[in-house]
Design a protein around this motif. Structure first.
Motif, short mmCIF file in Angstrom:
data_model
loop_
_atom_site.label_atom_id
_atom_site.label_comp_id
_atom_site.label_asym_id
_atom_site.label_seq_id
_atom_site.Cartn_x
_atom_site.Cartn_y
_atom_site.Cartn_z
N UNK A 118 49.06 40.04 37.62
CA UNK A 118 48.73 38.50 37.48
C UNK A 118 49.31 37.91 38.77
N UNK A 119 50.52 38.23 39.24
CA UNK A 119 50.96 37.74 40.27
C UNK A 119 50.41 38.05 41.61
N UNK A 120 49.48 39.11 41.60
CA UNK A 120 48.87 39.61 42.71
C UNK A 120 47.37 39.83 42.62
N UNK A 121 46.79 38.82 41.76
CA UNK A 121 45.28 38.95 41.44
C UNK A 121 44.41 39.07 42.65
N UNK A 122 43.69 40.27 42.46
CA UNK A 122 42.50 40.45 43.54
C UNK A 122 41.92 41.42 42.92
N UNK A 123 40.92 41.91 43.70
CA UNK A 123 39.74 42.78 43.15
C UNK A 123 40.37 44.49 43.48
N UNK A 124 41.18 44.83 42.55
CA UNK A 124 41.75 46.22 42.45
C UNK A 124 40.68 47.02 41.75
N UNK A 125 40.74 48.39 41.42
CA UNK A 125 39.87 49.27 40.86
C UNK A 125 40.08 48.91 39.34
N UNK A 126 41.28 48.55 38.82
CA UNK A 126 41.42 48.15 37.29
C UNK A 126 42.87 48.31 36.61
N UNK A 127 42.98 48.01 35.60
CA UNK A 127 44.14 48.00 34.90
C UNK A 127 44.20 48.32 33.66
N UNK A 128 45.19 49.44 33.31
CA UNK A 128 45.37 50.23 31.94
C UNK A 128 46.89 49.71 31.49
N UNK A 129 46.69 48.61 30.32
CA UNK A 129 47.91 48.17 29.54
C UNK A 129 47.92 49.15 28.19
N UNK A 130 48.73 49.74 28.11
CA UNK A 130 49.05 50.33 26.73
C UNK A 130 50.47 49.67 26.21
N UNK A 131 50.19 49.09 25.28
CA UNK A 131 51.30 48.48 24.50
C UNK A 131 52.22 47.53 25.34
N UNK A 132 51.63 46.42 25.79
CA UNK A 132 52.52 45.54 26.68
C UNK A 132 51.83 44.50 27.00
N UNK A 144 49.19 31.47 37.74
CA UNK A 144 49.09 32.49 38.69
C UNK A 144 47.84 31.98 39.71
N UNK A 145 47.90 32.54 41.09
CA UNK A 145 46.84 32.39 41.82
C UNK A 145 45.83 33.48 42.04
N UNK A 146 45.02 33.30 42.92
CA UNK A 146 44.08 34.48 43.29
C UNK A 146 43.14 34.72 41.97
N UNK A 147 42.45 35.92 42.17
CA UNK A 147 41.41 36.28 41.02
C UNK A 147 41.01 37.66 41.27
N UNK A 148 40.64 38.26 40.08
CA UNK A 148 40.32 39.58 39.78
C UNK A 148 38.77 40.03 40.18
N UNK A 149 37.83 39.13 40.11
CA UNK A 149 36.49 39.21 40.37
C UNK A 149 35.71 40.19 39.63
N UNK A 150 35.97 40.15 38.55
CA UNK A 150 35.36 40.98 37.54
C UNK A 150 35.96 42.61 37.45
N UNK A 151 37.20 42.50 37.93
CA UNK A 151 37.84 43.84 37.55
C UNK A 151 38.04 44.27 36.26
N UNK A 152 37.95 45.61 36.04
CA UNK A 152 38.15 45.92 34.37
C UNK A 152 39.67 46.03 34.12
N UNK A 153 39.67 45.51 32.80
CA UNK A 153 41.15 45.83 32.16
C UNK A 153 41.04 46.25 30.88
N UNK A 154 41.91 47.41 30.59
CA UNK A 154 42.09 47.79 29.29
C UNK A 154 43.26 47.35 28.75
N UNK A 155 43.51 46.99 27.52
CA UNK A 155 44.64 46.42 26.90
C UNK A 155 44.54 46.78 25.42
N UNK A 156 45.46 47.78 25.07
CA UNK A 156 45.59 48.37 23.63
C UNK A 156 46.92 48.23 23.33
#
Length: 225
Positions: A118-132, A144-156
């Motif tokens: 969130x603090x370094x939002x840019x178009x990386x490959x993706x983010x996987x969040x398990x219980x967080x 927060x600044x920046x943007x993810x430009x459609x980057x996929x995130x999984x949050x479970x």
């Protein structure tokens, strides 16, 4: 925990970084280790994917709950964020482009990964969040600044996780989505503080899609705290 120089040791698995076409930075939970979070490499393996796991000093990224006032977790939180940045810099120095650089974590590591991204939002490959979720007490400004430009995130996460309130999971999904991420949020009724087979399958699918590998995942509950 007096040493706040996190990340001086980075363990690796998967493809050798010098030969990899992508890299996944994995952040372990409280009381765990870089070696333990690298167990996920077996389940999330993709052709040409390197796994990098920095080690927290004292096996803990920051001393108090992720819901505590931000200042209470300093200077440890800032040191932890630097460790993530240093690990990402190592991948970049090896020639890994940002769109093939992924971040993920479990529990305290997932919280750290969410906050770093969130603090370094840019178009990386993706983010996987398990219980967080994002770090800070209720009402923390999320400017927060920046943007993810459609980057996929999984949050479970479980709906009754003893460490991660459902409201924070939902807030995290909303904040990341507001920054332009495509968030796949999955809430599992009565699940313990663990990673289940469905989460592994979703995470592996995200990686395969981003890398164009089409590799199939293997399942099973793999981590718990």
């Amino acid at each position: 925990m007096n040493d706040v120089s996190h990340g001086t040791t980075i363990q690796a698995a998967g493809a050798p970084l010098a030969e990899a076409k992508g890299a996944l930075i994995l952040l372990h939970g409280r009381g765990a280790t870089a070696a333990s979070i690298l167990d996920l490499a077996h389940y999330l393996a993709q052709p040409g994917l390197a796994f990098l796991a920095p080690q927290a000093a004292g096996n803990t990224w920051y001393p108090y709950s992720f819901l505590a006032p931000l200042g209470d977790n300093e200077p440890y939180l800032s040191a932890a964020l630097r460790a993530v940045a240093e690990t990402a810099a190592r991948a970049a120095a090896a020639g890994i482009p940002e769109r093939r650089l992924f971040f993920g974590g479990f529990s305290q590591g997932a919280c750290l990964a969410a906050e770093y991204m969130a603090r370094h939002a840019r178009r990386y490959g993706g983010l996987l969040l398990f219980s967080g979720g994002l770090i800070g007490p209720p009402g923390t400004p999320r400017d927060y600044g920046g943007g993810f430009d459609g980057m996929p995130v999984f949050l479970g996460c479980s709906d009754v996780d003893p460490h991660i309130p459902l409201a924070r999971v939902e807030e995290t999904a909303a904040v990341l989505g507001g920054l332009g991420a495509r968030v796949d949020q999955r809430i599992y009724p009565r699940l313990g503080h663990t990673i289940n087979e469905d989460e592994i399958a979703a995470a592996a699918q995200l990686l395969a899609g981003a890398l164009g590998s089409g590799a199939a995942p293997s399942g099973g509950d793999v981590l718990a705290e």
